[in-house]
Enzyme design. Structure first.
Site, PDB file in Angstrom:
ATOM      1  N   LYS A  57       0.845  -1.202   0.000  1.00 48.43           N
ATOM      2  CA  LYS A  57       0.000   0.000   0.000  1.00 48.43           C
ATOM      3  C   LYS A  57       0.876   1.247   0.000  1.00 48.43           C
ATOM      4  CE  LYS A  57      -3.895   2.053   2.565  1.00 48.43           C
ATOM      5  NZ  LYS A  57      -4.787   1.912   3.740  1.00 48.43           N
ATOM      6  N   SER A 116      -9.791   1.908   2.712  1.00 52.71           N
ATOM      7  CA  SER A 116      -8.907   2.622   1.840  1.00 52.71           C
ATOM      8  C   SER A 116      -7.870   1.772   1.115  1.00 52.71           C
ATOM      9  CB  SER A 116      -8.178   3.706   2.642  1.00 52.71           C
ATOM     10  OG  SER A 116      -7.327   3.117   3.612  1.00 52.71           O
ATOM     11  N   SER A 137      -9.995  -0.496   6.909  1.00 47.19           N
ATOM     12  CA  SER A 137      -9.400  -0.370   5.567  1.00 47.19           C
ATOM     13  C   SER A 137      -8.700  -1.594   5.019  1.00 47.19           C
ATOM     14  CB  SER A 137      -8.429   0.801   5.534  1.00 47.19           C
ATOM     15  OG  SER A 137      -9.146   1.985   5.321  1.00 47.19           O
TER      16      SER A 137
HETATM   17  N1  GLN Z   1     -13.254   3.855   5.946  1.00 46.73           N
HETATM   18  C1  GLN Z   1     -12.783   4.355   7.203  1.00 46.73           C
HETATM   19  C2  GLN Z   1     -12.554   5.835   7.099  1.00 46.73           C
HETATM   20  O1  GLN Z   1     -12.932   6.367   6.136  1.00 46.73           O
HETATM   21  C3  GLN Z   1     -11.562   3.615   7.627  1.00 46.73           C
HETATM   22  C4  GLN Z   1     -10.325   4.068   6.979  1.00 46.73           C
HETATM   23  C5  GLN Z   1      -9.149   3.238   7.365  1.00 46.73           C
HETATM   24  O2  GLN Z   1      -9.287   2.206   7.999  1.00 46.73           O
HETATM   25  N2  GLN Z   1      -7.980   3.738   7.032  1.00 46.73           N
HETATM   26  O3  GLN Z   1     -12.027   6.446   7.970  1.00 46.73           O
END
Ligand code: GLN
Length: 510
Positions: free
Chosen positions: A80, A155, A179
């Site tokens: 990532k 994400s 994420s």
């Molecule tokens: N979807 C969640 C957010 O928008 C989690 C993001 C993540 O885990 N980095 O914050």
């Protein structure tokens, strides 16, 4: 070709060690697949073909010399783009770091290099890991390999899509509120968020420091266990790193016995927001566990109903503070105002105006507001109290059961642009994943089946702090039961990228 990319990491590793396949061949096969699939999925921000081939060549030579190698040596991995890689640009999905080439490696990057895993490239993501769709990237969207009209989740959507689209057998993601697990669910892959503090975050660009964790994304539970073992362990360079040693996750993943396993089902799994397709697949997986001798009980964890609200105060507060460093003065983008005096303050403002996308800006504003003197107690303070209640609910639940289960996400993959209309819809997709981050617990998502819309459904397991191996013993057993019922591996159902809607059984099934 084709065949190499269809292997699990474990299978590839064994062919590498027997000499049937070379690492150069393995890397080349994945690079070829990347070339084929990228126009459809856009999983990668940067592909590092030369570096990957150079590492592969080295590993092949070392193997030929008879050197003792790491079990995953020569197996390629995608990383990532939130995780810094010395000499390879690391963007965090943001214009702010579009040109930034880190002068050092994250601890997890260094571990991967030391073990000899060729890094295929850096995967796409929501800017600074903020989002559930991978739409909030300065480098374009990633498309779900099952249905290219749908989001891959986020994400870590690039890592999930790369694994699902056979571009990489292994990928690394990060999980602050889901994420890793939510994109795994939406792409039919396996994703694990380890116990908070058990994988080093040194060199991982911070989103919300009290919640962030790095973890594996793969196509099987055993592969996740193997990559997790490699990534985990104490790191003196990360002040939140736990001292405990890494237990044998790979051994746990080989478990096939669920007799007497106590599985607590979160009552929220039956809530109104959970789609019929998700519910059906979830229930079918629970039934399989029960038939195999697991004890299934429904549990009420009422504080979890407030977890999402607490997260959306704590997370932006930490985001606003972590993103303050991107100011045009240190590294990354620097933009000067078009007209008027070039003062430090005006350069900072212009840099941040140009460098951040609107989701990042929204969260910075929310966070600074929640932390402001007059509101600190009312917002941040209350959210921290809810966090304590969430932890207590989990502690009580784990006095009664070994693991907790729920769907990973309340729906299957949805269309693009939904969150622009209504950000709450996107935020709600994390309702099952966020509580584990608030409490620091480990969680795993594995595909339980395909819903009536032809798209994968994720099944989430949660375990107590530092009991990550339970995720693998329960997850490995459940995966085997599902495979037996289905007659094959889940991932093999994706035969052609983007064609799930037409190819899949529209009546649903495992
Ligand atoms: N979807 C969640 C957010 O928008 C989690 C993001 C993540 O885990 N980095 O914050």
């Amino acid at each position: 070709m084709g065949e190499i990319t269809r292997l699990t990491a474990a299978e590839l590793a064994s062919r590498l060690s027997s000499g049937e396949v070379s690492s150069v061949e393995a890397v080349q096969a994945h690079l070829d697949q990347i070339e084929r699939a990228e126009p459809l999925v856009n999983s990668f921000i940067t592909v590092t073909a030369d570096d990957a081939l150079a590492t592969a060549r080295q590993i092949d030579e070392r193997r030929a010399r008879g050197e003792e190698l790491h079990p995953l040596a020569g197996v390629p991995v995608a990383v990532k783009d939130l995780i810094v890689t010395k000499g390879t640009r690391t963007t965090a999905g943001s214009k702010m770091l579009q040109e930034w080439v880190p002068p050092y490696d994250a601890t997890v990057t260094a571990k991967v290099r030391e073990a000899g895993l060729p890094i295929l490239g850096k995967t796409n993501m929501d800017e600074f890991a903020m989002g559930s769709t991978t739409e909030h990237s300065a480098f374009g969207r990633t498309y779900n390999p099952w249905h290219t009209g749908r989001v891959p989740g986020g994400s870590s959507g690039g890592s999930a899509a790369a694994v699902a689209a056979w571009e990489a057998p292994l990928a690394i993601g990060t999980d602050t509120g889901g994420s890793i697990r939510q994109p795994a669910a939406l792409t039919g892959t396996v994703g694990v968020k380890p116990t908070y503090g058990s994988v080093s975050r040194y060199g991982v660009i911070a989103m919300a420091s009290s919640l962030d964790q790095v973890g594996p994304m793969t196509r099987t539970v055993a592969d996740a266990a193997a990559l997790h073992e490699l990534l985990a362990g104490h790191d003196a360079q990360d002040s939140t790193s736990l001292p405990q040693a890494v237990p044998g996750f790979r051994a746990a993943a080989a478990n096939r016995d669920v007799k007497g396993l106590k599985v607590g089902v979160l009552a929220q799994s039956y809530g109104a927001g959970v789609s019929a397709g998700v519910r059906g697949s979830f229930q079918a997986a629970l039934d399989l566990l029960a038939e195999a001798g697991a004890e299934i009980v429904e549990l009420q964890l009422p504080a979890l109903d407030y977890a999402l609200d607490a997260y959306y105060l704590i997370m932006p507060s930490e985001v606003s503070s972590n993103l303050a460093r991107f100011d045009g003065m240190r590294y990354g983008l620097r933009a000067e105002p078009q007209d008027g005096p070039v003062t430090a303050e005006r350069v900072m403002a212009e840099t941040r105006r140009q460098g951040f996308g609107w989701e990042a800006k929204r969260r910075i504003i929310l966070g600074t507001y929640a932390l402001s003197a007059g509101y600190y107690d009312a917002y941040y303070g209350s959210a921290q109290k809810v966090r304590t209640l969430v932890k207590r609910d989990f502690a009580r639940a784990f006095e009664q059961v070994d693991v907790l289960a729920s769907p990973t996400a309340p729906t299957t993959a949805f269309g693009f642009g939904q969150d622009a209309e209504d950000p709450m819809t996107m935020y709600l997709n994390d309702v099952f994943t966020i509580p584990a981050n608030l409490a620091g617990l480990p969680g795993l998502s594995l595909p339980s089946g395909i819903a009536g819309d032809g798209l994968p459904v994720g099944f989430q397991l949660l375990a107590p702090e530092l009991a990550d191996e339970r995720l693998y013993s329960a997850g490995g057993a459940l995966e085997a039961l599902l495979e037996e019922r289905r007659g094959g591996r889940f991932a093999d159902q994706l035969t052609e990228i983007g064609m799930a809607g037409s190819a899949a059984d529209s009546t649903g099934g495992i």
